[in-house]
Design an enzyme around this catalytic site. Sequence first.
Site, mmCIF file in Angstrom:
data_model
loop_
_atom_site.group_PDB
_atom_site.id
_atom_site.type_symbol
_atom_site.label_atom_id
_atom_site.label_comp_id
_atom_site.label_asym_id
_atom_site.label_seq_id
_atom_site.Cartn_x
_atom_site.Cartn_y
_atom_site.Cartn_z
ATOM 1 N N TYR A 150 4.793 9.584 -5.800
ATOM 2 C CA TYR A 150 3.617 10.336 -6.247
ATOM 3 C C TYR A 150 3.870 11.846 -6.225
ATOM 4 O O TYR A 150 3.203 12.599 -6.922
ATOM 5 C CB TYR A 150 2.402 10.019 -5.374
ATOM 6 C CG TYR A 150 1.979 8.567 -5.460
ATOM 7 C CD1 TYR A 150 2.228 7.817 -6.599
ATOM 8 C CD2 TYR A 150 1.346 7.942 -4.401
ATOM 9 C CE1 TYR A 150 1.852 6.489 -6.685
ATOM 10 C CE2 TYR A 150 0.961 6.608 -4.478
ATOM 11 C CZ TYR A 150 1.223 5.888 -5.627
ATOM 12 O OH TYR A 150 0.852 4.580 -5.712
ATOM 13 N N LYS A 158 11.943 -1.251 1.164
ATOM 14 C CA LYS A 158 12.779 -1.960 0.183
ATOM 15 C C LYS A 158 14.201 -1.449 0.431
ATOM 16 O O LYS A 158 14.879 -0.933 -0.469
ATOM 17 C CB LYS A 158 12.256 -1.629 -1.235
ATOM 18 C CG LYS A 158 12.853 -2.442 -2.338
ATOM 19 C CD LYS A 158 12.335 -3.862 -2.401
ATOM 20 C CE LYS A 158 13.067 -4.638 -3.476
ATOM 21 N NZ LYS A 158 12.940 -6.085 -3.360
ATOM 22 N N ASP A 182 8.446 -7.030 -1.213
ATOM 23 C CA ASP A 182 8.138 -8.226 -2.012
ATOM 24 C C ASP A 182 7.775 -9.395 -1.092
ATOM 25 O O ASP A 182 6.835 -10.145 -1.347
ATOM 26 C CB ASP A 182 9.296 -8.579 -2.962
ATOM 27 C CG ASP A 182 10.666 -8.379 -2.352
ATOM 28 O OD1 ASP A 182 10.761 -7.821 -1.236
ATOM 29 O OD2 ASP A 182 11.666 -8.782 -2.974
ATOM 30 N N ASP A 227 -0.308 1.684 -1.297
ATOM 31 C CA ASP A 227 -1.353 1.701 -2.322
ATOM 32 C C ASP A 227 -1.605 0.269 -2.805
ATOM 33 O O ASP A 227 -2.748 -0.196 -2.886
ATOM 34 C CB ASP A 227 -0.849 2.587 -3.486
ATOM 35 C CG ASP A 227 -1.942 2.904 -4.483
ATOM 36 O OD1 ASP A 227 -3.057 2.405 -4.308
ATOM 37 O OD2 ASP A 227 -1.670 3.641 -5.451
ATOM 38 N N ASP A 283 -4.693 -2.791 -1.296
ATOM 39 C CA ASP A 283 -5.675 -3.417 -2.186
ATOM 40 C C ASP A 283 -5.532 -4.936 -2.171
ATOM 41 O O ASP A 283 -6.519 -5.668 -2.205
ATOM 42 C CB ASP A 283 -5.514 -2.903 -3.632
ATOM 43 C CG ASP A 283 -6.369 -1.655 -3.849
ATOM 44 O OD1 ASP A 283 -6.813 -1.059 -2.850
ATOM 45 O OD2 ASP A 283 -6.577 -1.271 -5.017
#
Length: 364
Positions: free
Chosen positions: A144, A195, A227, A251, A255
């Site tokens: 970001y 990751k 993952d 992020d 959710d």
Amino acid sequence: MKKDNFKIAVFAGDGIGPEIMKEGLKILNVISEKKKIKLQIQEGLAGGCAYDKSGTPLPDASLKLAIKSDAVLLGAVGGPQWESLDYSVRPERALLGLRSNLGIYANLRPVVVFEELLNASPLKKSIVRGIDIMIVRELTGDVYFGKPRGVRKGKDGKRHGINTMAYSEDEIRRIAVRAFEIARTRKKNLTSVDKANILETMELWRDIVTQVGKKYPDVILKHMYVDNCALQLIRDPSQFDVIVTTNLFGDILSDEAAMLTGSIGMLPSASLGKKSALYEPIHGSAPDIAGKNIANPLAMILSVALMLRYSLSLPREAALIEKAVGETLKAGFRTKDIYQKNKKTVGTAEMGDAVAKNLRKLMI
Ligand code: NAD
């Protein structure tokens, strides 16, 4: 911080913001009266209501009020009447302004499934029963903010998009320390999500989190690839206590985890910063139901509990608010969004009254 006098900045905002904030303040008043602590609550304007009054969504007076406070409580901002405004003065800019000026770097999202609302989850009851996860998301780094970024023409004459995953050691250390400290107050079980099998930045993440972990031998640290984490959150969410992760992965995972509970009106959040912290429900201003006394105030009330735990050093009282919410649900009180057959449908104010009444009983 052992104090008996706290400054709290309150921004009710737009849409259902003022309605749910009223209920949050009801709960704060019970705490202040029963615990005999002084809460200096000062209300300010932020969002569309501030724009209408002063032409800016975050007036200087509001910003000053937020900075000098021990904590900031926010309802929600935004609404269709401000959607055509220039981006620079849209209500949502107030959130960005508060976050950057308070030096916010960590977002905390608890995901708790109340026994009484198991039916609201899209997953089987046996999978979500008893889950109590805290997701700690880093907020200042990652794709970001990393540079270079943008879309430009390459040598092949075609457009190429680029964003850069970037983290400094200090940024990783700061969020890791926070997550270990939080894990210490819970079940002492921390999962760091990265990751590291593919991305060098994530190798650094894993390295620093492991280093920080050496100072917290009482906390069990586990590393998990993102993952796998996405999969495990659906397969077996109760394995998690605290999850710490990057801005991008956080992020998405927060959710995903929010949906485990099935109800947006139940989820609080905390954003911790260098200067202060911001507490707000995860939902927006819900203009479709504003002013009708049907909004669920529980996410706001649970945000107040987070504020007591993380900014006012009142963990016992925070737990009592959470217990009062549980007991109110157990007694059959439901707002429209969490309606179940044979339960009592109540309005926003009645739900707040019921929680306040249960809290009073618990604080005797
Ligand atoms: P929203 O979260 O406001 O609403 C989504 C749906 O959930 C709606 O059907 C709404 O009625 C329902 N809902 C939300 N909170 C509820 C509650 N407490 N009780 C019962 N039902 C509830 O999202 P949206 O409709 O996409 O956005 C509306 C406005 O809010 C927009 O202007 C958006 O920019 C803004 N927004 C603000 C914040 C914030 O202040 N932090 C966050 C997200 C969206």
